[in-house]
Structure formats: structure tokens, C-alpha cells
Write a protein that holds these residues in place. Structure first.
Motif, PDB file in Angstrom:
ATOM      1  N   UNK A 190       0.821  -1.211   0.000  1.00 42.02           N
ATOM      2  CA  UNK A 190       0.000   0.000   0.000  1.00 42.02           C
ATOM      3  C   UNK A 190       0.855   1.261   0.000  1.00 42.02           C
ATOM      4  N   UNK A 191       0.243   2.320  -0.497  1.00 39.27           N
ATOM      5  CA  UNK A 191       0.908   3.622  -0.471  1.00 39.27           C
ATOM      6  C   UNK A 191       1.159   4.064   0.956  1.00 39.27           C
ATOM      7  N   UNK A 192       0.259   3.690   1.866  1.00 39.78           N
ATOM      8  CA  UNK A 192       0.435   4.043   3.270  1.00 39.78           C
ATOM      9  C   UNK A 192       1.681   3.387   3.850  1.00 39.78           C
ATOM     10  N   UNK A 193       1.891   2.112   3.508  1.00 33.71           N
ATOM     11  CA  UNK A 193       3.070   1.397   4.007  1.00 33.71           C
ATOM     12  C   UNK A 193       4.348   2.015   3.448  1.00 33.71           C
ATOM     13  N   UNK A 194       4.325   2.366   2.186  1.00 31.62           N
ATOM     14  CA  UNK A 194       5.501   2.990   1.567  1.00 31.62           C
ATOM     15  C   UNK A 194       5.757   4.355   2.199  1.00 31.62           C
ATOM     16  N   UNK A 195       4.694   5.117   2.398  1.00 26.25           N
ATOM     17  CA  UNK A 195       4.838   6.443   3.007  1.00 26.25           C
ATOM     18  C   UNK A 195       5.447   6.347   4.396  1.00 26.25           C
ATOM     19  N   UNK A 196       4.980   5.404   5.170  1.00 25.67           N
ATOM     20  CA  UNK A 196       5.515   5.224   6.523  1.00 25.67           C
ATOM     21  C   UNK A 196       6.988   4.838   6.475  1.00 25.67           C
ATOM     22  N   UNK A 197       7.328   3.901   5.590  1.00 24.80           N
ATOM     23  CA  UNK A 197       8.716   3.436   5.485  1.00 24.80           C
ATOM     24  C   UNK A 197       9.660   4.546   5.038  1.00 24.80           C
ATOM     25  N   UNK A 198       9.163   5.418   4.175  1.00 21.68           N
ATOM     26  CA  UNK A 198      10.019   6.490   3.649  1.00 21.68           C
ATOM     27  C   UNK A 198       9.906   7.784   4.440  1.00 21.68           C
ATOM     28  N   UNK A 199       8.954   7.846   5.348  1.00 25.61           N
ATOM     29  CA  UNK A 199       8.768   9.080   6.106  1.00 25.61           C
ATOM     30  C   UNK A 199       8.247  10.214   5.241  1.00 25.61           C
ATOM     31  N   UNK A 200       7.303   9.870   4.354  1.00 24.17           N
ATOM     32  CA  UNK A 200       6.753  10.870   3.446  1.00 24.17           C
ATOM     33  C   UNK A 200       5.228  10.776   3.478  1.00 24.17           C
ATOM     34  N   UNK A 201       4.583  11.543   2.649  1.00 19.37           N
ATOM     35  CA  UNK A 201       3.124  11.526   2.621  1.00 19.37           C
ATOM     36  C   UNK A 201       2.613  10.384   1.751  1.00 19.37           C
ATOM     37  N   UNK A 202       1.348  10.021   1.978  1.00 22.69           N
ATOM     38  CA  UNK A 202       0.717   8.982   1.188  1.00 22.69           C
ATOM     39  C   UNK A 202       0.675   9.385  -0.284  1.00 22.69           C
ATOM     40  N   UNK A 203       0.392  10.647  -0.563  1.00 22.02           N
ATOM     41  CA  UNK A 203       0.286  11.081  -1.964  1.00 22.02           C
ATOM     42  C   UNK A 203       1.629  10.982  -2.672  1.00 22.02           C
ATOM     43  N   UNK A 204       2.714  11.325  -1.998  1.00 15.97           N
ATOM     44  CA  UNK A 204       4.040  11.200  -2.630  1.00 15.97           C
ATOM     45  C   UNK A 204       4.387   9.726  -2.843  1.00 15.97           C
ATOM     46  N   UNK A 205       4.038   8.891  -1.895  1.00 14.74           N
ATOM     47  CA  UNK A 205       4.295   7.456  -2.034  1.00 14.74           C
ATOM     48  C   UNK A 205       3.480   6.882  -3.182  1.00 14.74           C
ATOM     49  N   UNK A 206       2.241   7.341  -3.318  1.00 11.91           N
ATOM     50  CA  UNK A 206       1.396   6.870  -4.401  1.00 11.91           C
ATOM     51  C   UNK A 206       1.984   7.240  -5.760  1.00 11.91           C
ATOM     52  N   UNK A 207       2.500   8.441  -5.870  1.00 14.50           N
ATOM     53  CA  UNK A 207       3.145   8.874  -7.113  1.00 14.50           C
ATOM     54  C   UNK A 207       4.330   7.959  -7.424  1.00 14.50           C
ATOM     55  N   UNK A 208       5.132   7.646  -6.412  1.00 13.02           N
ATOM     56  CA  UNK A 208       6.269   6.745  -6.623  1.00 13.02           C
ATOM     57  C   UNK A 208       5.805   5.388  -7.150  1.00 13.02           C
ATOM     58  N   UNK A 209       4.752   4.870  -6.549  1.00 14.22           N
ATOM     59  CA  UNK A 209       4.270   3.552  -6.953  1.00 14.22           C
ATOM     60  C   UNK A 209       3.659   3.560  -8.349  1.00 14.22           C
TER      61      UNK A 209
END
Length: 66
Positions: free
Chosen positions: A44-63
Motif C-alpha cells: 500500500x501507499x500508506x506502508x511505503x509512506x511510513x517506510x520512507x517518512x513521506x506523505x501517502x500522496x508522494x508514495x502513491x506517485x512513486x508507486x
């Protein structure tokens, strides 16, 4: 590696700049591959955001751009 680039920058700045550019391209490629693998695994984008210390929206863009 950082120490070597710093020393190279002092002696031959153009070579250091070229090496930094190569490292940036490698890091970008590896980042896209890793994000693609996470996306394929359904992370999930939430899991990526937490791991990277960033926002869900930025993690979603990465994914989604992997």
C-alpha cells in the motif's frame, strides 16, 4: 563514496560532477525498479509512506510512476 567524491571535487570538479550524474541516474533507475516491485507485490501507499517518512500522496506517485 561520499568522501571520494568530495576529494575528487576538490581535485577535478568536472570528473566529480560527471560521477555524481552517473550516481543520480543509477539511483533513479533502482528507485523505479524497487517501486515497481512494491506495486506488483500490492504494497500500500500508506506502508511505503511510513517506510520512507513521506506523505501517502508522494508514495502513491512513486508507486504509480514506476
Amino acid at each position: 563514496m561520499a568522501e571520494q567524491l568530495t576529494a575528487t571535487a576538490a581535485d577535478t570538479p568536472l570528473a566529480a560532477l560527471r560521477a555524481a550524474g552517473v550516481l543520480e541516474r543509477i539511483a533513479a533507475r533502482v528507485s523505479r525498479q524497487a517501486a515497481g516491485a512494491l506495486y506488483d507485490d500490492g504494497i500500500s501507499a500508506e506502508a511505503v509512506a511510513t517506510a520512507l517518512g513521506t506523505t501517502r500522496s508522494k508514495a502513491l506517485v512513486l508507486l504509480l510512476t514506476a
